[in-house]
Motif scaffolding. Structure first.
Motif, PDB file in Angstrom:
ATOM      1  N   HIS A 290       0.819  -1.210   0.000  1.00  0.00           N
ATOM      2  CA  HIS A 290       0.000   0.000   0.000  1.00  0.00           C
ATOM      3  C   HIS A 290       0.855   1.263   0.000  1.00  0.00           C
ATOM      4  O   HIS A 290       0.352   2.335  -0.294  1.00  0.00           O
ATOM      5  CB  HIS A 290      -0.925  -0.002   1.219  1.00  0.00           C
TER       6      HIS A 290
ATOM      7  N   TYR B 183       3.819   6.148  -9.915  1.00  0.00           N
ATOM      8  CA  TYR B 183       2.792   5.109  -9.825  1.00  0.00           C
ATOM      9  C   TYR B 183       3.383   3.734 -10.140  1.00  0.00           C
ATOM     10  O   TYR B 183       4.422   3.634 -10.785  1.00  0.00           O
ATOM     11  CB  TYR B 183       1.645   5.375 -10.811  1.00  0.00           C
TER      12      TYR B 183
ATOM     13  N   THR C   2       2.071  -0.365 -11.450  1.00  0.00           N
ATOM     14  CA  THR C   2       1.017  -1.243 -11.954  1.00  0.00           C
ATOM     15  C   THR C   2       1.592  -2.642 -12.094  1.00  0.00           C
ATOM     16  O   THR C   2       2.584  -2.843 -12.789  1.00  0.00           O
ATOM     17  CB  THR C   2       0.496  -0.767 -13.326  1.00  0.00           C
TER      18      THR C   2
ATOM     19  N   ASN D 281      -9.401  -5.032 -14.061  1.00  0.00           N
ATOM     20  CA  ASN D 281      -9.603  -4.771 -12.643  1.00  0.00           C
ATOM     21  C   ASN D 281      -9.409  -6.028 -11.807  1.00  0.00           C
ATOM     22  O   ASN D 281      -9.037  -5.962 -10.627  1.00  0.00           O
ATOM     23  CB  ASN D 281     -11.008  -4.212 -12.410  1.00  0.00           C
TER      24      ASN D 281
ATOM     25  N   THR E 115      -2.657  -1.702  -8.691  1.00  0.00           N
ATOM     26  CA  THR E 115      -2.058  -0.408  -9.004  1.00  0.00           C
ATOM     27  C   THR E 115      -2.463   0.631  -7.963  1.00  0.00           C
ATOM     28  O   THR E 115      -3.502   0.496  -7.310  1.00  0.00           O
ATOM     29  CB  THR E 115      -2.490   0.082 -10.400  1.00  0.00           C
ATOM     30  N   ASN E 116      -1.643   1.662  -7.815  1.00  0.00           N
ATOM     31  CA  ASN E 116      -1.996   2.779  -6.947  1.00  0.00           C
ATOM     32  C   ASN E 116      -2.522   3.957  -7.759  1.00  0.00           C
ATOM     33  O   ASN E 116      -2.760   5.037  -7.226  1.00  0.00           O
ATOM     34  CB  ASN E 116      -0.786   3.227  -6.113  1.00  0.00           C
ATOM     35  N   MET E 117      -2.752   3.744  -9.056  1.00  0.00           N
ATOM     36  CA  MET E 117      -3.315   4.794  -9.912  1.00  0.00           C
ATOM     37  C   MET E 117      -4.825   4.846  -9.713  1.00  0.00           C
ATOM     38  O   MET E 117      -5.501   3.824  -9.768  1.00  0.00           O
ATOM     39  CB  MET E 117      -3.004   4.536 -11.391  1.00  0.00           C
ATOM     40  N   ASP E 118      -5.359   6.062  -9.496  1.00  0.00           N
ATOM     41  CA  ASP E 118      -6.804   6.192  -9.375  1.00  0.00           C
ATOM     42  C   ASP E 118      -7.428   6.244 -10.771  1.00  0.00           C
ATOM     43  O   ASP E 118      -6.757   6.519 -11.772  1.00  0.00           O
ATOM     44  CB  ASP E 118      -7.172   7.458  -8.588  1.00  0.00           C
ATOM     45  N   THR E 119      -8.718   5.966 -10.839  1.00  0.00           N
ATOM     46  CA  THR E 119      -9.423   5.867 -12.120  1.00  0.00           C
ATOM     47  C   THR E 119      -9.334   7.164 -12.908  1.00  0.00           C
ATOM     48  O   THR E 119      -9.152   7.145 -14.136  1.00  0.00           O
ATOM     49  CB  THR E 119     -10.905   5.506 -11.885  1.00  0.00           C
ATOM     50  N   SER E 120      -9.458   8.304 -12.242  1.00  0.00           N
ATOM     51  CA  SER E 120      -9.427   9.592 -12.946  1.00  0.00           C
ATOM     52  C   SER E 120      -8.090   9.821 -13.641  1.00  0.00           C
ATOM     53  O   SER E 120      -8.029  10.365 -14.747  1.00  0.00           O
ATOM     54  CB  SER E 120      -9.714  10.742 -11.971  1.00  0.00           C
ATOM     55  N   THR E 121      -6.992   9.401 -13.001  1.00  0.00           N
ATOM     56  CA  THR E 121      -5.660   9.550 -13.611  1.00  0.00           C
ATOM     57  C   THR E 121      -5.526   8.650 -14.830  1.00  0.00           C
ATOM     58  O   THR E 121      -5.014   9.062 -15.882  1.00  0.00           O
ATOM     59  CB  THR E 121      -4.561   9.212 -12.589  1.00  0.00           C
TER      60      THR E 121
END
Length: 338
Positions: free
Chosen positions: A77, A168, A170, A265, A270-276
């Protein structure tokens, strides 16, 4: 009213004309309002249809992944990469063939660099056998950093040895790679296989031009039992990623993205948020900044093969030369380098 001779006066005629004009104007107004409502309703319907299809595709993708996914609980995390002052984005791309181990060594290590000004994407492949300094663990192979401390320790190791930070990460499961390929290009990808391949990939690929699907394409990029060993594997990885990116920005494939995200999904960490993800994806698709540029580290002529007791065969790297090569690659617009 008519006068004595049964003829309307001029004033009466004008009243009737004005009244008629007023009624006609009301009719026209009513017609305009009615068509406006119809247009609005149609527009709203289109929005619901498009949105509904996207949701349906996303759900279908998630269902297709289903119980076949081997994705585990997210264990890493903490990822402390700092934001770039010039707005560029670096994403650590990891391919992982986990079989239940808590921390396995990663099979593929790449950095995807996105230039927000030029709208270009660059890809850097890092050889996993490079002999590097791992914070808190001494000198080891690069992919050992992932086994010791996940993507965050790998980020620290890359920053310490190559002077570049990453925002980030992935991690893509190999099953997810297969699913993504088959969703994006169901008819397969044409590949010119340089020679017969079978050892270590669980299948047989014949030499020559042919169309490969998800499972076969995974075997193609993982094969390394030839004279080029890992170097050939990295070269094939870059080839396949380039072809898949070219496919992803085609108009007919844009509509598949919701379903693709639903599938991934279940296989991606990943630590990337959906908006990014959406913002970068939209920019790449709409701006189409140019051909994907690639780099492999270490570059030719900047390393030696060595054998270290207790570790095995490693690449002894000239880090100053490779740090400079990486810096020039990220800042410039040069051609593919190895």
């Amino acid at each position: 009213m008519k006068n004595y001779y049964g003829i309307m006066s001029t004033s009466e005629i004008n009243v009737i004309r004005l009244g008629g004009a007023s009624m006609e104007g009301k009719k026209r107004k009513r017609v305009r309002v009615r068509w406006g409502r119809i247009f609005g309703a149609l527009l709203l319907l289109c929005v619901f249809i498009i949105g509904g299809c996207s949701v349906i595709q996303y759900v279908q993708g998630t269902q297709e992944a289903g119980s076949k996914s081997s994705k585990t609980q997210k264990e890493f995390h903490s990822f402390k990469g700092t934001k770039s002052k010039i707005g560029d984005t670096n994403i650590l791309l990891l391919g992982n063939d986990t079989r239940g181990e808590k921390h396995s060594r990663t099979d593929t290590i790449m950095i995807a660099h996105y230039d927000q000004k030029a709208h270009n994407v660059k890809l850097i492949s890092l050889m996993r056998d490079m002999f590097v300094s791992i914070p808190g663990h001494g000198k080891e192979k690069l992919n050992a950093a992932y086994a010791y401390g996940g993507p965050e320790l790998l980020r620290q190791t890359i920053t310490e040895n190559f002077g570049v930070d990453i925002q980030y990460y992935t991690i893509v499961d190999f099953q997810g790679f297969e699913k993504a390929v088959d969703t994006l290009v169901p008819d397969g990808v044409e590949i010119d296989v340089p020679h017969d391949m079978s050892s270590g990939i669980g299948m047989k690929l014949k030499k020559g031009k042919q169309v490969l699907h998800g499972n076969e394409l995974l075997g193609y990029v993982r094969f390394r039992h030839d004279r080029l060993s890992d170097f050939g594997r990295v070269q094939r990885q870059q080839e396949v990623v380039t072809k898949l990116m070219d496919e992803s920005i085609q108009l007919h494939n844009v509509v598949k993205l919701p379903k693709l995200m639903g599938i991934m999904n279940s296989y991606i960490d990943t630590n990337m948020d959906t908006s990014t993800i959406i913002a970068i994806g939209k920019d790449v698709i709409t701006k189409q900044g140019g051909k994907l540029e690639t780099l492999r580290l270490p570059e030719d002529g900047t390393f030696e093969n060595r054998r270290i007791d207790g570790i095995g065969d490693v690449l002894q790297v000239d880090f100053e030369q490779n740090k400079e090569a990486l810096k020039q690659f990220l800042q410039g617009t040069g051609e593919t380098r190895k």
